[in-house]
Design an enzyme around this catalytic site. Structure first.
Site, PDB file in Angstrom:
ATOM      1  N   ALA A 137      46.680  36.446  35.174  1.00 41.45           N
ATOM      2  CA  ALA A 137      46.133  37.806  34.733  1.00 41.45           C
ATOM      3  C   ALA A 137      46.522  38.125  33.352  1.00 41.45           C
ATOM      4  CB  ALA A 137      47.064  38.640  35.614  1.00 41.45           C
ATOM      5  N   ALA A 138      47.729  38.094  32.733  1.00 40.09           N
ATOM      6  CA  ALA A 138      48.138  38.456  31.235  1.00 40.09           C
ATOM      7  C   ALA A 138      47.353  37.464  30.421  1.00 40.09           C
ATOM      8  CB  ALA A 138      49.606  38.524  31.227  1.00 40.09           C
ATOM      9  N   ARG A 185      36.626  39.054  22.787  1.00 35.85           N
ATOM     10  CA  ARG A 185      35.894  40.353  22.430  1.00 35.85           C
ATOM     11  C   ARG A 185      35.953  40.700  21.016  1.00 35.85           C
ATOM     12  NH1 ARG A 185      36.796  41.130  28.474  1.00 35.85           N
ATOM     13  NH2 ARG A 185      38.774  42.540  27.632  1.00 35.85           N
ATOM     14  N   GLU A 238      46.860  26.044  31.721  1.00 40.65           N
ATOM     15  CA  GLU A 238      47.318  26.563  32.983  1.00 40.65           C
ATOM     16  C   GLU A 238      47.711  25.347  33.795  1.00 40.65           C
ATOM     17  OE1 GLU A 238      48.202  27.835  36.542  1.00 40.65           O
ATOM     18  OE2 GLU A 238      48.029  29.103  35.048  1.00 40.65           O
ATOM     19  N   CYS A 253      48.465  39.003  44.342  1.00 43.11           N
ATOM     20  CA  CYS A 253      48.891  39.905  45.483  1.00 43.11           C
ATOM     21  C   CYS A 253      48.179  39.936  46.489  1.00 43.11           C
ATOM     22  CB  CYS A 253      48.420  41.421  44.767  1.00 43.11           C
ATOM     23  SG  CYS A 253      49.685  41.662  43.334  1.00 43.11           S
ATOM     24  N   VAL A 301      52.356  23.209  29.907  1.00 42.72           N
ATOM     25  CA  VAL A 301      53.244  23.074  28.592  1.00 42.72           C
ATOM     26  C   VAL A 301      54.981  22.950  28.843  1.00 42.72           C
ATOM     27  CG1 VAL A 301      53.973  24.498  26.550  1.00 42.72           C
ATOM     28  CG2 VAL A 301      51.755  24.430  27.483  1.00 42.72           C
ATOM     29  N   ASP A 351      54.548  38.820  34.339  1.00 42.33           N
ATOM     30  CA  ASP A 351      55.597  38.866  35.065  1.00 42.33           C
ATOM     31  C   ASP A 351      56.447  38.168  34.414  1.00 42.33           C
ATOM     32  OD1 ASP A 351      54.073  39.965  37.111  1.00 42.33           O
ATOM     33  OD2 ASP A 351      53.913  38.286  38.403  1.00 42.33           O
ATOM     34  N   ASN A 371      47.587  42.676  33.769  1.00 46.58           N
ATOM     35  CA  ASN A 371      46.177  43.011  33.125  1.00 46.58           C
ATOM     36  C   ASN A 371      46.517  43.924  31.958  1.00 46.58           C
ATOM     37  OD1 ASN A 371      43.846  41.562  34.549  1.00 46.58           O
ATOM     38  ND2 ASN A 371      45.141  42.105  36.160  1.00 46.58           N
ATOM     39  N   TYR A 382      41.400  69.426  48.425  1.00 43.12           N
ATOM     40  CA  TYR A 382      41.951  69.942  49.755  1.00 43.12           C
ATOM     41  C   TYR A 382      40.540  70.092  50.678  1.00 43.12           C
ATOM     42  CZ  TYR A 382      42.250  72.972  53.910  1.00 43.12           C
ATOM     43  OH  TYR A 382      42.353  73.478  55.364  1.00 43.12           O
TER      44      TYR A 382
END
Length: 459
Positions: A13-14, A24, A37, A47, A84, A289, A311, A432
């Site tokens: 994610a990060a 971008r 990775e 999750c 790594v 994390d 994220n 409501y």
């Protein structure tokens, strides 16, 4: 034009949010992006693993937000199954190991992002590494657990730990037809709640057919003559098991950072500034994390392993590393979970958290329903609220209930972020209608009761 190289350690994610945001912001002629990775998957939802295991989600492909091929099509050099093994900060390079070929190499960088995530807590207990004992942090872990469930000789499972992952995995194992025992050393399950709210979770889990053993520290995992799991032992008892799942929680994976001499906090996570730059380092960022973040309520650093934060960290890091600007101000500690049809939510401080930072507080607990009491499907919920003594500032909220309970915690999360008092909360103009809420929403009922408690305490 000089092309800089951004190296990212970690492809979930990060890390990949940082890569995507950096791309971008700057094109390939200005910024080369290389990401490493060690696993088989990139940009996936950890999750979602308990729900894949339970059968709610077809996986693992459904849990992958963006494949390695999709990242590469965006001019991100993502190197899978590559770990790594060393950060040479002085030399501006990282050493990596290709886990398939065994080849080692060095890659230089101008800017570095550390997004190494977290690892399941795996205490040094006898038998903890036996076949049939599973952590649940990666998609590879989920696949290994499903394989183990399909091969299990019996239908008995023990979950060690009753935190978020523990209770979610208890449900998943129950749905696979296993007899499930959850063992936890705390007074009640879900130690992220106060014990009085954890007791509600305990009672609900027991009614679902899950055996919950609290106040019991695990002393080891027992194996048979062939080395396979046969039981989980505590000081007073043994609980038969054909499969064991570790739900103790996670800790920051900062082995590389520690070896490189980078600053770590009390919880073992990397320390960063508001831009997510590692403190004392101009060209090194960290997120997800593996970092600690500021708790906006207590004013202290804490470690929270959630994809939502990861994220956001990644987007901020990617913008800053590519010459843009962004900051991450902190968190209030919001989290939700479920076990079967029971919803569990918290945000802000528990009682012991408030005491730890020297805050004096009052509490208010109310029982209400998710809808107007006369409307079909109205389900019970309990809301507990903490407010600061005298000032009435909201400090925390915990909610346990059935359908419609958990996401109400978002009201409190916004109030905490805005430093609202419980009295100010009572005037919130919430939506409501009888199918959605009583006239007084349960969170506002708790706020009214908290206002009264603050006034009594100040007399």
């Amino acid at each position: 034009m000089t092309t800089e190289r951004l190296v990212i350690v970690g492809g979930d994610a990060a890390g990949m949010s940082a890569a995507s945001q950096a791309r971008r912001t700057k094109g390939r002629d200005e910024l080369e992006i290389v990401a490493f990775e060690r696993g088989h998957f990139s940009s996936y939802s950890a999750c979602g693993i308990p729900y894949w295991v339970a059968g709610d989600v077809e996986g693992p492909d459904r849990l992958i937000a963006r494949s390695p091929e999709e990242h590469r099509a965006r001019d991100i050099d993502l190197r899978m199954r590559t770990e790594v093994t060393e950060l040479d900060l002085a030399g501006g390079r990282v050493r990596s190991l290709d886990l398939e070929s065994g080849t080692e190499s060095w890659t230089g960088f101008d800017k570095l992002v550390i997004a190494t995530g977290a690892r399941p807590v795996r205490p040094a207990l006898p038998g903890i590494d036996a076949p049939g004992v599973h952590g649940v942090q990666t998609l590879d872990d989920g696949r290994a657990l499903l394989d183990s469930l399909s091969r299990a000789r019996g239908r008995r499972a023990v979950v060690i730990g009753a935190g978020y992952i523990g209770v979610e995995m208890a449900e998943a194992l129950l749905r696979h037809g296993f007899e499930v025992t959850v063992v936890d050393r705390s007074e009640q399950p879900m130690s992220t709640l106060d014990p009085d709210m954890g007791r509600l979770v305990h009672e609900a889990m027991t009614s679902m057919g899950i055996t919950v053993v609290t106040g019991a520290a695990v002393t080891g995992v027992l194996t048979d003559d062939g080395g396979a799991v046969r039981a989980v032992a505590t000081q007073d008892a043994e609980y038969p098991a054909d499969v064991v799942v570790l739900g103790i929680g996670v800790e920051p994976e900062t082995t590389l950072a520690r070896a490189a001499g980078l600053p770590l906090g009390d919880h073992g996570g990397l320390l960063t500034d508001l831009s997510m730059r590692v403190r004392g380092r101009d060209a090194v960022w960290a997120g997800g994390d593996c970092v600690e973040v500021l708790d906006l309520v207590s004013g202290r650093e804490r470690h929270i392993a959630l994809g939502t934060h990861a994220n956001k960290h990644g987007q901020i890091i990617g913008a800053n590393a590519a010459g843009g600007y962004g900051t991450f101000p902190g968190v209030v500690g919001t989290a939700v979970s479920k076990v079967c049809d029971l919803e569990i939510a918290r945000t802000g401080l528990r009682e012991k958290d408030a005491r730890a930072v020297g805050l004096k507080y009052v509490t208010a607990t109310v029982e209400s329903t998710s809808r107007a009491g006369y409307f079909p499907g109205a389900a019970p919920m309990t809301v507990k609220m903490l407010a600061e003594y005298r000032t009435g500032r909201l400090l925390g909220v915990q909610i346990v209930g059935r359908e419609g309970a958990a996401k109400r915690v978002d009201i409190a999360a916004v109030a905490l972020t805005a430093s609202m008092t419980v009295e100010a909360m009572t005037a919130l103009d919430l939506g409501y209608a009888p199918p959605f809420s009583p006239v007084w929403d349960p969170v506002l009922v708790a706020a009214r009761k908290a206002v009264a408690a603050v006034r009594r305490a100040g007399v």
